[in-house]
Design a protein around this motif. Structure first.
Motif, PDB file in Angstrom:
ATOM      1  N   ASP A  54      -7.820 -10.273  -5.026  1.00  0.00           N
ATOM      2  CA  ASP A  54      -6.867 -10.912  -5.948  1.00  0.00           C
ATOM      3  C   ASP A  54      -5.532 -10.832  -4.873  1.00  0.00           C
ATOM      4  OD1 ASP A  54      -5.594  -8.114  -6.341  1.00  0.00           O
ATOM      5  OD2 ASP A  54      -6.949  -8.346  -8.194  1.00  0.00           O
ATOM      6  N   LEU A  55      -4.480 -11.431  -5.381  1.00  0.00           N
ATOM      7  CA  LEU A  55      -3.011 -11.400  -4.581  1.00  0.00           C
ATOM      8  C   LEU A  55      -2.431 -10.105  -4.701  1.00  0.00           C
ATOM      9  CD1 LEU A  55      -1.659 -14.680  -5.768  1.00  0.00           C
ATOM     10  CD2 LEU A  55      -2.221 -14.178  -3.643  1.00  0.00           C
ATOM     11  N   GLU A  56      -2.769  -9.144  -5.620  1.00  0.00           N
ATOM     12  CA  GLU A  56      -2.354  -7.688  -5.799  1.00  0.00           C
ATOM     13  C   GLU A  56      -2.877  -6.983  -4.559  1.00  0.00           C
ATOM     14  OE1 GLU A  56       0.156  -4.601  -6.155  1.00  0.00           O
ATOM     15  OE2 GLU A  56       0.541  -6.566  -6.672  1.00  0.00           O
ATOM     16  N   GLU A  57      -4.335  -7.035  -4.424  1.00  0.00           N
ATOM     17  CA  GLU A  57      -4.805  -6.275  -3.349  1.00  0.00           C
ATOM     18  C   GLU A  57      -4.323  -6.755  -2.023  1.00  0.00           C
ATOM     19  OE1 GLU A  57      -9.134  -5.568  -1.629  1.00  0.00           O
ATOM     20  OE2 GLU A  57      -8.822  -7.247  -2.591  1.00  0.00           O
ATOM     21  N   ARG A  58      -4.304  -8.148  -1.749  1.00  0.00           N
ATOM     22  CA  ARG A  58      -3.593  -8.443  -0.621  1.00  0.00           C
ATOM     23  C   ARG A  58      -2.361  -8.246  -0.392  1.00  0.00           C
ATOM     24  NH1 ARG A  58       0.020 -12.144   0.874  1.00  0.00           N
ATOM     25  NH2 ARG A  58      -0.206 -12.947   2.992  1.00  0.00           N
ATOM     26  N   ARG A  59      -1.498  -7.969  -1.175  1.00  0.00           N
ATOM     27  CA  ARG A  59       0.160  -7.680  -1.141  1.00  0.00           C
ATOM     28  C   ARG A  59      -0.072  -6.140  -0.760  1.00  0.00           C
ATOM     29  NH1 ARG A  59       3.130  -4.157  -2.729  1.00  0.00           N
ATOM     30  NH2 ARG A  59       1.521  -3.287  -4.580  1.00  0.00           N
ATOM     31  N   ARG A  60      -0.703  -5.312  -1.488  1.00  0.00           N
ATOM     32  CA  ARG A  60      -0.954  -3.790  -1.357  1.00  0.00           C
ATOM     33  C   ARG A  60      -1.486  -3.599   0.152  1.00  0.00           C
ATOM     34  NH1 ARG A  60      -4.802  -0.580  -1.254  1.00  0.00           N
ATOM     35  NH2 ARG A  60      -6.336  -1.824  -2.304  1.00  0.00           N
ATOM     36  N   ARG A  61      -2.560  -4.081   0.532  1.00  0.00           N
ATOM     37  CA  ARG A  61      -3.047  -4.068   2.016  1.00  0.00           C
ATOM     38  C   ARG A  61      -2.295  -4.567   3.114  1.00  0.00           C
ATOM     39  NH1 ARG A  61      -8.777  -3.031   2.115  1.00  0.00           N
ATOM     40  NH2 ARG A  61      -9.333  -2.543   0.015  1.00  0.00           N
ATOM     41  N   ARG A  62      -1.548  -5.780   2.749  1.00  0.00           N
ATOM     42  CA  ARG A  62      -0.382  -6.305   3.866  1.00  0.00           C
ATOM     43  C   ARG A  62       0.562  -5.317   4.029  1.00  0.00           C
ATOM     44  NH1 ARG A  62      -2.219  -9.822   7.433  1.00  0.00           N
ATOM     45  NH2 ARG A  62      -0.237  -9.806   7.908  1.00  0.00           N
ATOM     46  N   ALA A  63       1.228  -4.751   3.092  1.00  0.00           N
ATOM     47  CA  ALA A  63       2.187  -3.784   2.995  1.00  0.00           C
ATOM     48  C   ALA A  63       1.720  -2.378   3.781  1.00  0.00           C
ATOM     49  CB  ALA A  63       2.789  -3.112   1.452  1.00  0.00           C
ATOM     50  N   GLU A  64       0.518  -1.989   3.748  1.00  0.00           N
ATOM     51  CA  GLU A  64      -0.003  -0.628   4.405  1.00  0.00           C
ATOM     52  C   GLU A  64      -0.209  -1.172   5.822  1.00  0.00           C
ATOM     53  OE1 GLU A  64      -4.106   2.167   4.500  1.00  0.00           O
ATOM     54  OE2 GLU A  64      -3.610   0.834   2.528  1.00  0.00           O
ATOM     55  N   LEU A  65      -0.724  -2.454   6.020  1.00  0.00           N
ATOM     56  CA  LEU A  65      -0.794  -2.862   7.477  1.00  0.00           C
ATOM     57  C   LEU A  65       0.615  -2.748   8.317  1.00  0.00           C
ATOM     58  CD1 LEU A  65      -2.733  -3.719   9.646  1.00  0.00           C
ATOM     59  CD2 LEU A  65      -2.284  -5.994   9.063  1.00  0.00           C
ATOM     60  N   ALA A  66       1.717  -3.267   7.334  1.00  0.00           N
ATOM     61  CA  ALA A  66       2.746  -3.185   8.056  1.00  0.00           C
ATOM     62  C   ALA A  66       3.310  -2.045   8.508  1.00  0.00           C
ATOM     63  CB  ALA A  66       3.828  -4.190   7.198  1.00  0.00           C
ATOM     64  N   ALA A  67       3.397  -1.015   7.726  1.00  0.00           N
ATOM     65  CA  ALA A  67       3.439   0.351   8.221  1.00  0.00           C
ATOM     66  C   ALA A  67       2.608   1.186   9.102  1.00  0.00           C
ATOM     67  CB  ALA A  67       3.534   1.226   6.612  1.00  0.00           C
ATOM     68  N   ASP A  68       1.596   0.499   9.601  1.00  0.00           N
ATOM     69  CA  ASP A  68       0.583   1.273  10.424  1.00  0.00           C
ATOM     70  C   ASP A  68       0.897   1.148  11.901  1.00  0.00           C
ATOM     71  OD1 ASP A  68      -2.315   2.249  10.539  1.00  0.00           O
ATOM     72  OD2 ASP A  68      -1.941   0.784  12.335  1.00  0.00           O
ATOM     73  N   PRO A  69       1.044   2.435  12.593  1.00  0.00           N
ATOM     74  CA  PRO A  69       1.623   2.453  13.762  1.00  0.00           C
ATOM     75  C   PRO A  69       0.820   1.739  15.051  1.00  0.00           C
ATOM     76  CG  PRO A  69       1.771   4.705  12.933  1.00  0.00           C
ATOM     77  CD  PRO A  69       1.128   3.620  12.082  1.00  0.00           C
ATOM     78  N   GLU A  70      -0.640   1.684  14.721  1.00  0.00           N
ATOM     79  CA  GLU A  70      -1.399   1.003  15.460  1.00  0.00           C
ATOM     80  C   GLU A  70      -1.227  -0.607  15.454  1.00  0.00           C
ATOM     81  OE1 GLU A  70      -6.165   0.568  16.230  1.00  0.00           O
ATOM     82  OE2 GLU A  70      -5.361   1.769  14.641  1.00  0.00           O
ATOM     83  N   TRP A  71      -0.809  -1.356  13.946  1.00  0.00           N
ATOM     84  CA  TRP A  71      -0.883  -2.587  14.043  1.00  0.00           C
ATOM     85  C   TRP A  71       0.838  -3.015  14.664  1.00  0.00           C
ATOM     86  CZ3 TRP A  71      -2.434  -6.869  13.612  1.00  0.00           C
ATOM     87  CH2 TRP A  71      -1.791  -7.885  13.214  1.00  0.00           C
ATOM     88  N   GLN A  72       1.823  -1.932  14.473  1.00  0.00           N
ATOM     89  CA  GLN A  72       2.895  -2.206  14.923  1.00  0.00           C
ATOM     90  C   GLN A  72       3.197  -2.374  16.598  1.00  0.00           C
ATOM     91  OE1 GLN A  72       5.945  -3.431  13.576  1.00  0.00           O
ATOM     92  NE2 GLN A  72       4.466  -3.345  11.611  1.00  0.00           N
ATOM     93  N   ASP A  73       2.414  -1.602  17.220  1.00  0.00           N
ATOM     94  CA  ASP A  73       2.009  -1.619  18.714  1.00  0.00           C
ATOM     95  C   ASP A  73       1.436  -2.985  19.205  1.00  0.00           C
ATOM     96  OD1 ASP A  73       1.486  -0.668  21.362  1.00  0.00           O
ATOM     97  OD2 ASP A  73      -0.651  -0.897  20.864  1.00  0.00           O
TER      98      ASP A  73
END
Length: 124
Positions: free
Chosen positions: A60-79
């Protein structure tokens, strides 16, 4: 369940193979680990060129929001973002819900089949 379609227009001066290599080795592992629900990554053959589409399934949209926020904070993703974002000139996101007769209507969706028929940039 919902499906997110993300469409990226890649700078025509950037070889698509370069973008795909950087994304698949830097970003995809983090996205699969954090977002889950990876359905696929596609390049265009006809129509708009220098474009990639990728699809992700969420409960659902809440799961998407939570996971996207976690991704945005991930150093590997930021690289990854530091390398691939300059290659992207435009992006578009769509949230889609399956119809009652869609063959993909619920999670989990099995998506880790090996790619055997086509590799981008390979000689035919």
């Amino acid at each position: 369940m919902l499906i997110e379609q993300r469409t990226y227009d890649i700078n025509p001066g950037t070889p698509m193979a370069d973008f795909l290599r950087e994304y698949s080795t830097r970003g995809l592992p983090a996205q699969k680990r954090i977002l889950g629900g990876f359905l696929g990554y596609f390049v265009t053959e006809f129509g708009t060129q220098n474009q990639v589409n990728h699809f992700w399934a969420f409960a659902d949209l809440e799961e998407r929001r939570r996971r996207r926020a976690e991704l945005a904070a991930d150093p590997e993703w930021q690289d990854c973002i530091g390398v691939v974002r300059p290659m992207i000139i435009r992006w578009d996101n769509k949230i889609m819900y399956p119809t009652e007769f869609s063959p993909i209507r619920s999670l989990p969706v099995a998506t880790d089949e090996p790619l055997t028929a086509f590799t981008f940039g390979a000689e035919s």
